[in-house]
Design an enzyme around this catalytic site. Structure first.
Site, short mmCIF file in Angstrom:
data_model
loop_
_atom_site.label_atom_id
_atom_site.label_comp_id
_atom_site.label_asym_id
_atom_site.label_seq_id
_atom_site.Cartn_x
_atom_site.Cartn_y
_atom_site.Cartn_z
N LYS A 33 0.82 -1.22 0.00
CA LYS A 33 0.00 0.00 0.00
C LYS A 33 0.85 1.27 0.00
O LYS A 33 0.49 2.26 -0.65
CB LYS A 33 -0.96 0.02 1.18
CG LYS A 33 -0.32 0.18 2.55
CD LYS A 33 -1.38 0.23 3.64
CE LYS A 33 -0.74 0.35 5.01
NZ LYS A 33 0.03 1.59 5.19
N THR A 34 1.99 1.26 0.72
CA THR A 34 2.83 2.46 0.76
C THR A 34 3.39 2.75 -0.63
O THR A 34 3.46 3.91 -1.06
CB THR A 34 3.98 2.28 1.76
OG1 THR A 34 3.44 1.96 3.05
CG2 THR A 34 4.82 3.54 1.87
N ASP A 217 -3.65 7.57 4.23
CA ASP A 217 -3.16 6.24 4.56
C ASP A 217 -3.88 5.74 5.81
O ASP A 217 -4.33 6.52 6.64
CB ASP A 217 -1.65 6.31 4.81
CG ASP A 217 -1.00 4.93 4.88
OD1 ASP A 217 -1.66 3.94 4.49
OD2 ASP A 217 0.15 4.85 5.33
N GLU A 218 -3.99 4.41 5.96
CA GLU A 218 -4.61 3.78 7.15
C GLU A 218 -5.99 4.40 7.46
O GLU A 218 -6.30 4.74 8.59
CB GLU A 218 -3.69 3.92 8.37
CG GLU A 218 -2.29 3.38 8.20
CD GLU A 218 -2.23 1.86 8.23
OE1 GLU A 218 -3.28 1.22 8.24
OE2 GLU A 218 -1.11 1.31 8.24
N GLN A 259 -8.13 -4.70 9.43
CA GLN A 259 -7.06 -4.37 10.38
C GLN A 259 -7.43 -3.16 11.24
O GLN A 259 -6.55 -2.49 11.77
CB GLN A 259 -5.76 -4.10 9.62
CG GLN A 259 -5.19 -5.32 8.93
CD GLN A 259 -3.78 -5.08 8.41
OE1 GLN A 259 -2.81 -5.04 9.15
NE2 GLN A 259 -3.67 -4.92 7.09
#
Length: 729
Positions: A33-34, A217-218, A259
């Site tokens: 993902k990064t 992100d996240e 997650q």
């Protein structure tokens, strides 16, 4: 451009090259993902769709932000330092520095970190003459932060009873104090930024027009206020409509609902579904190819998480092959489990696996103590990641300080640590007076207390009487009961129970009682041969030695110990997930409600997907709790894993029906069970969970009596007759 997009798999390529529109990228563990996020930014800039100043990229850690900047700098010939890439708090700080007047802040406003905020609240309570036992500062800080993270000021907070009404009033007083002093806490950074954007339409429009691409992100870890802040910047009004005359930024959210494990911090996994609905997301791209783990590990993770309802859904896979089966170990006790784990680690190291690539995961911090003890005993260097070693934890040091004073009243270090903990009105000036008196008399602080007069003499004298009473009351008690009594009567247990997240500290205090029980069992020879020291002094020496040794030095290879929460984002060649028992993992606090159980399952999913090559799952039939043996059932999560993926590596049971002979003690115990419970070796029994089985061994008497039953497919189980409902067949 071909170099930029090289080696992306098809879903990654599709995500990176999406046209300007809202997108949700479901990025599974280890799916890159990064790389997708940074390559997306580089692609947008290099194709001329946006300049560096038109990008807003939000991460959850400074480390992730720096990594993103470093990768971009390697991809593009630009200076990334001026780009708006950072955490929510970092970006809001930057925004408020630029617009401090509009935000009602001084130019040089200061930020309170968590400890500064706690100190400010303590000062507020003292100035208002508020009882800090009735309104514990940590609990009040959590109350204030939780409201701010929901976007709720004190004026809008609901006061549904007298106690809550008083807390709301203290919240208002805290707001006034912070404004007067020109300081903001972490939660205030985001709330103040959001409020300014919401009420200042020209300023909000300026940033909406500037940031044409917002990347997050996240995303599964965002709370309600963070999502609301993103919506404003993406050109949405309070009714979730696009701002008139503004096309709105493209919101590119990357996350994994499987997650989402930070509900206790306010994270809302539902934000992902809300984003999909409210932004009419047409592009939900799933990154399912995993570049970290072997196939068996991923198959286990998929089988586990599919039991959660309401998922957005994905299925991890790899082309790296199935790899090794998942090893499952059932110990007789938590000590047996820890011994097995450490023996396996030693063997893995002999095979050439670096210690840094071996991780021991546990659900609760208190579980580290028995693991640490075995690592210490077998001289295996280790580090506790994201936390303190057991004997270095604040609550343990406080309890040990009380014990040291009981053993030796001249111990000034222990005296100074707990003379006002929990708080008992002994201020720093009183301690200074006591230190001056001790210096003049060349005596210990304890002995100098009698020379103090006035308020200082009264308050310190009360503490001395407490220590004398504790010494007298515990004089003839066994060591575990001494520690239990000290924890209770000193006020430590009550103090930590008053904190919102104090349950973990209380569990650590209970584990200290377990440590003493195990110490008596394992070190009886040491105690006997330790002169006049006795069990307490011997245990304190043992604690000091364990605290001071085998913590790996800088650069030294060490086994990594951590909670599952701390392990998120990390990966290791070998992972041990320990303590897989009902009530422990899943935790008792969460297992009673569906939402809680699903978060626990997501936590287990995170733990499983940390492993690259080899995964161990372990549990124990008995575990020490509060100095007493507790009989445990295996975690329900173990039953959700396909049998074909598992390899059971249990040791042989202590006694079995096929053994040629049994020790006399076991035979006597079997006779007792026959007469008291109508049960006998070789008898068939029925259990509600495990089904039909046959009794193959028995041991213990009275409330400690237990039997070993062979349940066939469910395996061998030791069950306490006091609790287990066994029906003779």
């Amino acid at each position: 451009m071909s170099d930029l997009l090289a080696n992306l798999n098809p879903p990654q390529l599709a995500a990176v090259t999406l046209p300007p529109q809202h997108a949700l990228i479901l990025a599974g563990a280890g799916s890159g993902k990064t790389r997708v996020l940074t390559t997306r930014i580089a692609w947008l800039i290099s194709t001329g769709q946006v300049g560096p100043h038109g990008i807003l990229a939000v991460t959850f850690t400074n480390k992730a932000a720096k990594e993103m900047q470093a990768r971009l700098a390697a991809m593009l010939p630009i200076n990334t330092r001026g780009m708006w890439i950072g955490t929510f708090h970092g970006l809001c700080n930057r925004f408020l520095r630029a617009h401090y007047r509009e935000a009602g802040l001084p130019a040089l406003f200061q930020i309170l970190d968590s400890s500064d905020q706690l100190a400010a609240i303590k000062r507020l309570l003292k100035n208002l003459n508020v009882d800090d036992e009735k309104f514990p500062p940590r609990e009040l800080a959590s109350f204030i932060n939780a409201h701010k993270e929901q976007g709720i000021r004190a004026a809008q907070a609901e006061a549904y009873d007298e106690y809550t009404s008083r807390r709301v009033g203290l919240y208002a007083e805290y707001e006034t104090q912070c404004q007067r002093e020109g300081v903001v806490d972490f939660a205030e950074l985001l709330l103040r930024s959001y409020e300014l954007l919401r009420r200042n339409e020209p300023l909000c429009r300026h940033y909406q027009e500037r940031f044409r691409h917002i990347l997050v992100d996240e995303f599964q870890d965002t709370n309600r206020l963070q999502y609301a802040w993103l919506k404003l910047l993406a050109g949405r009004d309070l009714q979730n409509r696009e701002a008139p005359g503004l096309a709105g930024a493209s919101l590119f959210a990357v996350g994994d609902d499987d997650q989402s494990i930070y509900a206790f911090r306010g994270a809302e996994v539902g934000n992902m579904r809300d984003l999909e609905r409210e932004f009419a997301v047409q592009n939900v791209i799933r990154l399912e190819q995993n570049y970290r783990s072997h196939g068996n590990i991923l198959d286990a993770a998929n089988a586990l998480i599919k039991n959660n309802r309401g998922r957005l859904g994905k299925n991890l896979w790899t082309d790296a092959g199935a790899g090794e089966p998942i090893r499952v170990f059932e110990g007789f006790s938590d000590i047996d489990e820890a011994r097995f784990v450490v023996e396996e680690i030693r063997e893995l190291v002999r095979e050439g696996i670096p210690r840094t690539q071996i991780a021991l995961l546990y659900r609760s911090n208190a579980q580290s103590r028995v693991l640490e003890h075995q690592l210490f005993t077998q001289a295996v260097p280790y580090k506790v990641y994201g936390g303190l070693r057991f004997f270095d934890r604040q609550e343990i040091k406080h309890a040990l300080a009380y014990l040291r004073l009981i053993a030796n009243s001249d111990d000034d270090t222990a005296f100074a640590r707990v003379v006002n903990f929990p708080t008992r009105g002994i201020g720093s000036r009183s301690v200074e007076q006591l230190q001056e008196a001790a210096h003049r008399a060349n005596s210990s602080l304890y002995n100098a207390a009698a020379s103090l007069g006035g308020k200082a003499g009264t308050s310190v004298g009360a503490f001395i009487r407490l220590i004398e009473a504790l010494r007298s009351e515990t004089a003839n008690l066994p060591l575990p009961e001494v520690i239990d009594h000290i924890i209770e009567k000193s006020g430590l247990r009550q103090h930590y129970l008053g904190e919102k997240e104090g349950q973990e500290r209380v569990e650590n205090l209970d584990e200290l009682i377990n440590a003493a029980t195990n110490f008596l069992q394992e070190e009886s020879d040491t105690i006997v041969n330790n002169g006049d020291a006795g069990p307490l002094a011997s245990f304190l020496a043992h604690a000091s030695l364990e605290a001071g040794e085998h913590q790996a030095g800088e650069g030294q290879e060490a086994v990594q110990l951590m909670t599952v929460h701390a392990a998120k984002g990390l990966e290791f060649d070998v992972v041990f997930i320990t303590g897989l028992e009902q009530g422990l993992f899943p935790h008792d606090n969460a297992s009673q409600e569906r939402e809680g159980l699903e978060e626990e399952r997501r936590l287990m999913y995170v733990a499983v997907t940390r492993a690259r090559q080899r995964l161990y799952l372990s549990h124990a039939q008995t575990r020490m709790l509060h100095g007493q043996t507790r009989y445990c059932l295996p975690s329900a999560f173990l039953e959700e894993l396909p049998e074909a993926l598992l390899r059971k590596i249990n040791r042989a049971p202590a006694y079995t029906a096929t053994a040629p002979a049994r020790p006399a003690a076991a035979q006597a115990a079997a006779d007792v069970q026959t007469s008291a419970n109508g049960l006998r070796i070789g008898q068939n029994v029925q259990h509600a969970k495990f089904g039909m089985g046959v009794i193959v061994a028995a041991e213990g008497r009275g409330p400690e009596a237990r039997v070993q039953v062979n349940f066939g497919r469910s395996g061998m189980k030791w069950l306490a007759l006091e609790y287990a409902k066994l029906t003779p067949v």
